[in-house]
Design an enzyme around this catalytic site. Structure first.
Site, PDB file in Angstrom:
ATOM      1  N   GLY A   9       0.850  -1.196   0.000  1.00 29.87           N
ATOM      2  CA  GLY A   9       0.000   0.000   0.000  1.00 29.87           C
ATOM      3  C   GLY A   9       0.877   1.234   0.000  1.00 29.87           C
ATOM      4  O   GLY A   9       0.577   2.252   0.632  1.00 29.87           O
ATOM      5  N   GLY A  12       0.083   5.386  -1.042  1.00 31.93           N
ATOM      6  CA  GLY A  12      -0.823   6.294  -0.334  1.00 31.93           C
ATOM      7  C   GLY A  12      -0.090   7.442   0.336  1.00 31.93           C
ATOM      8  O   GLY A  12       1.107   7.654   0.124  1.00 31.93           O
ATOM      9  N   ARG A  37      -2.216   0.116  -7.776  1.00 27.32           N
ATOM     10  CA  ARG A  37      -2.581   0.869  -8.982  1.00 27.32           C
ATOM     11  C   ARG A  37      -1.397   0.960  -9.951  1.00 27.32           C
ATOM     12  O   ARG A  37      -0.354   1.523  -9.607  1.00 27.32           O
ATOM     13  CB  ARG A  37      -3.048   2.278  -8.588  1.00 27.32           C
ATOM     14  CG  ARG A  37      -4.324   2.261  -7.737  1.00 27.32           C
ATOM     15  CD  ARG A  37      -4.499   3.539  -6.956  1.00 27.32           C
ATOM     16  NE  ARG A  37      -3.488   3.666  -5.917  1.00 27.32           N
ATOM     17  CZ  ARG A  37      -3.357   4.714  -5.111  1.00 27.32           C
ATOM     18  NH1 ARG A  37      -4.183   5.729  -5.219  1.00 27.32           N
ATOM     19  NH2 ARG A  37      -2.400   4.752  -4.200  1.00 27.32           N
ATOM     20  N   ASN A  54      -1.710  -6.768  -5.553  1.00 29.54           N
ATOM     21  CA  ASN A  54      -2.970  -6.697  -4.835  1.00 29.54           C
ATOM     22  C   ASN A  54      -2.784  -7.506  -3.548  1.00 29.54           C
ATOM     23  O   ASN A  54      -2.671  -8.733  -3.593  1.00 29.54           O
ATOM     24  CB  ASN A  54      -4.087  -7.289  -5.706  1.00 29.54           C
ATOM     25  CG  ASN A  54      -5.418  -7.301  -4.975  1.00 29.54           C
ATOM     26  OD1 ASN A  54      -5.499  -6.937  -3.791  1.00 29.54           O
ATOM     27  ND2 ASN A  54      -6.466  -7.721  -5.672  1.00 29.54           N
ATOM     28  N   TYR A 143     -14.382   1.591   9.949  1.00 26.79           N
ATOM     29  CA  TYR A 143     -12.929   1.806   9.979  1.00 26.79           C
ATOM     30  C   TYR A 143     -12.395   1.512  11.381  1.00 26.79           C
ATOM     31  O   TYR A 143     -11.417   0.786  11.553  1.00 26.79           O
ATOM     32  CB  TYR A 143     -12.655   3.254   9.575  1.00 26.79           C
ATOM     33  CG  TYR A 143     -11.213   3.681   9.627  1.00 26.79           C
ATOM     34  CD1 TYR A 143     -10.279   3.176   8.724  1.00 26.79           C
ATOM     35  CD2 TYR A 143     -10.783   4.639  10.550  1.00 26.79           C
ATOM     36  CE1 TYR A 143      -8.962   3.596   8.755  1.00 26.79           C
ATOM     37  CE2 TYR A 143      -9.467   5.072  10.579  1.00 26.79           C
ATOM     38  CZ  TYR A 143      -8.565   4.545   9.674  1.00 26.79           C
ATOM     39  OH  TYR A 143      -7.261   4.973   9.712  1.00 26.79           O
ATOM     40  N   ILE A 173      -2.836  12.739   9.817  1.00 23.26           N
ATOM     41  CA  ILE A 173      -1.467  13.014   9.363  1.00 23.26           C
ATOM     42  C   ILE A 173      -1.519  14.136   8.326  1.00 23.26           C
ATOM     43  O   ILE A 173      -2.250  14.046   7.337  1.00 23.26           O
ATOM     44  CB  ILE A 173      -0.827  11.766   8.710  1.00 23.26           C
ATOM     45  CG1 ILE A 173      -0.914  10.543   9.631  1.00 23.26           C
ATOM     46  CG2 ILE A 173       0.612  12.057   8.305  1.00 23.26           C
ATOM     47  CD1 ILE A 173      -0.039  10.584  10.833  1.00 23.26           C
TER      48      ILE A 173
HETATM   49  N1  SER Z   1      -6.895  10.031   9.145  1.00 24.00           N
HETATM   50  C1  SER Z   1      -7.739   8.931   9.451  1.00 24.00           C
HETATM   51  C2  SER Z   1      -9.142   9.216   9.081  1.00 24.00           C
HETATM   52  O1  SER Z   1      -9.561  10.333   9.234  1.00 24.00           O
HETATM   53  C3  SER Z   1      -7.679   8.624  10.906  1.00 24.00           C
HETATM   54  O2  SER Z   1      -6.993   7.478  11.111  1.00 24.00           O
HETATM   55  O3  SER Z   1      -9.835   8.342   8.665  1.00 24.00           O
END
Ligand code: SER
Length: 316
Positions: A9, A12, A37, A54, A143, A173
């Site tokens: 990954g 990202g 991708r 993948n 999530y 972040i």
């Molecule tokens: N930056 C992430 C989010 O907002 C938090 O882990 O989903």
């Protein structure tokens, strides 16, 4: 000690910058960037050893691990919080599928696994101020449910199979490299793009919604410090609270406006993001990370804002 690192990954927000950070520590050829991708793979291959992968394809993933024999896998595959609410089944499938494959391959090929967890593990029942390391974790986003499950599964792989699993609960972040996508904290990145472009910013999160945040250089430092930490000192593993600053949109706006007086912001609240933001901590207590592996962030809101504006002015 030198290490070979596989970042899955890698295209990202975090991965893009983690690749060069780890290259600077372990050497350019010791970092393998794996990304789904094809277009992103092509771009990444100019700067790093890259494989198109993948992570849900267990056999293909196993081939990559067999070939490169990493000491550590960084499993950065994630569908973030706001996107996850649009399609919870996909979020579960992707987030848990990639993690389970990473853990299983680490067990088979004997390497460590670092998976970022998140402030998203917390929920409405969690103490929001000075949120302790060990506390109530009953998130109500898919999530967050994936992240709590991932923490438990990672601890299980450590205690049951001896896989060296380690993790931090990242806050939002902030970075000027690759944009985040689909997170509740994304506003704190997007606001800088609007400010530098001379546009007014439409903020989807309420003006007084406090959340933990961190500037990318500190996030990278957290990743490399934790995998280098002496395992004998780790009481916790999955996962450590880490934070560098806490602010709300109203405060970030003031910080930017002091530097760009013409900057305007208005609010168009996204109810999904509002609900998520209000269920997350205002600020976490990260003293266990400080005590167990020397976590010590450098960047505060003012230094971060100056640096973001400087870089985005060069880039945009
Ligand atoms: N930056 C992430 C989010 O907002 C938090 O882990 O989903």
């Amino acid at each position: 000690m030198s290490k070979t690192i596989l970042i899955v990954g890698a295209g990202g927000q975090i991965g893009t910058e983690l690749v060069s950070h780890l290259q600077s520590i372990y050497g350019e050829d010791r970092v393998i960037a794996a990304e789904l991708r094809p277009k992103v793979c092509k771009r990444m291959s100019e700067k790093a050893r890259t494989v198109c992968l993948n992570a849900l394809d267990r056999d293909a993933y196993a081939e990559v691990v067999r070939k490169y024999k990493p000491d550590w896998i960084f499993n950065l595959v994630a569908v973030l919080s706001a996107t996850g609410e649009n399609n919870p089944q996909t979020a579960w499938h992707v987030n848990m599928g990639a993690l389970l494959n990473s853990l299983e391959l680490a067990r088979e090929f004997q390497c460590g696994v670092f998976t970022p967890s998140s402030i998203g593990v917390f929920g409405k029942d969690t103490p929001p101020d000075g949120t302790p390391q060990d506390t109530i974790m009953r998130p109500n986003t898919i999530y967050g449910i994936c992240k709590v499950s991932g923490e438990l599964l990672s601890d299980y792989y450590f205690s049951r199979f001896g896989v060296d699993t380690r993790s931090v609960r990242f806050p939002g972040i902030i970075s000027h490299g690759t944009l985040p996508g689909g997170g509740t904290t994304d506003y704190a990145v997007e606001i800088f793009y609007a400010a530098v472009r001379g546009e007014s910013f439409i903020c989807p999160v309420p003006h007084n919604a406090y959340m933990d945040m961190m500037y990318m250089p500190d996030a990278l430092k957290a990743c490399s410090s934790l995998i280098e930490a002496d395992p004998a000192r780790l009481i916790h593993r999955n996962s450590f609270n880490v934070t560098a600053m806490s602010f709300c949109p109203g405060e970030l706006y003031e910080v930017i406006k002091r530097r760009i007086p013409s900057f305007k912001m208005e609010y168009r609240i996204d109810p999904v993001k509002e609900a998520i933001a209000s269920s997350w901590p205002n600020y976490m207590d990260d003293s266990c990370a400080r005590a167990e592996w020397g976590w010590n962030p450098t960047w505060d809101i003012d230094a971060m804002a100056d640096d973001m504006l400087k870089h985005l002015r060069m880039k945009l």
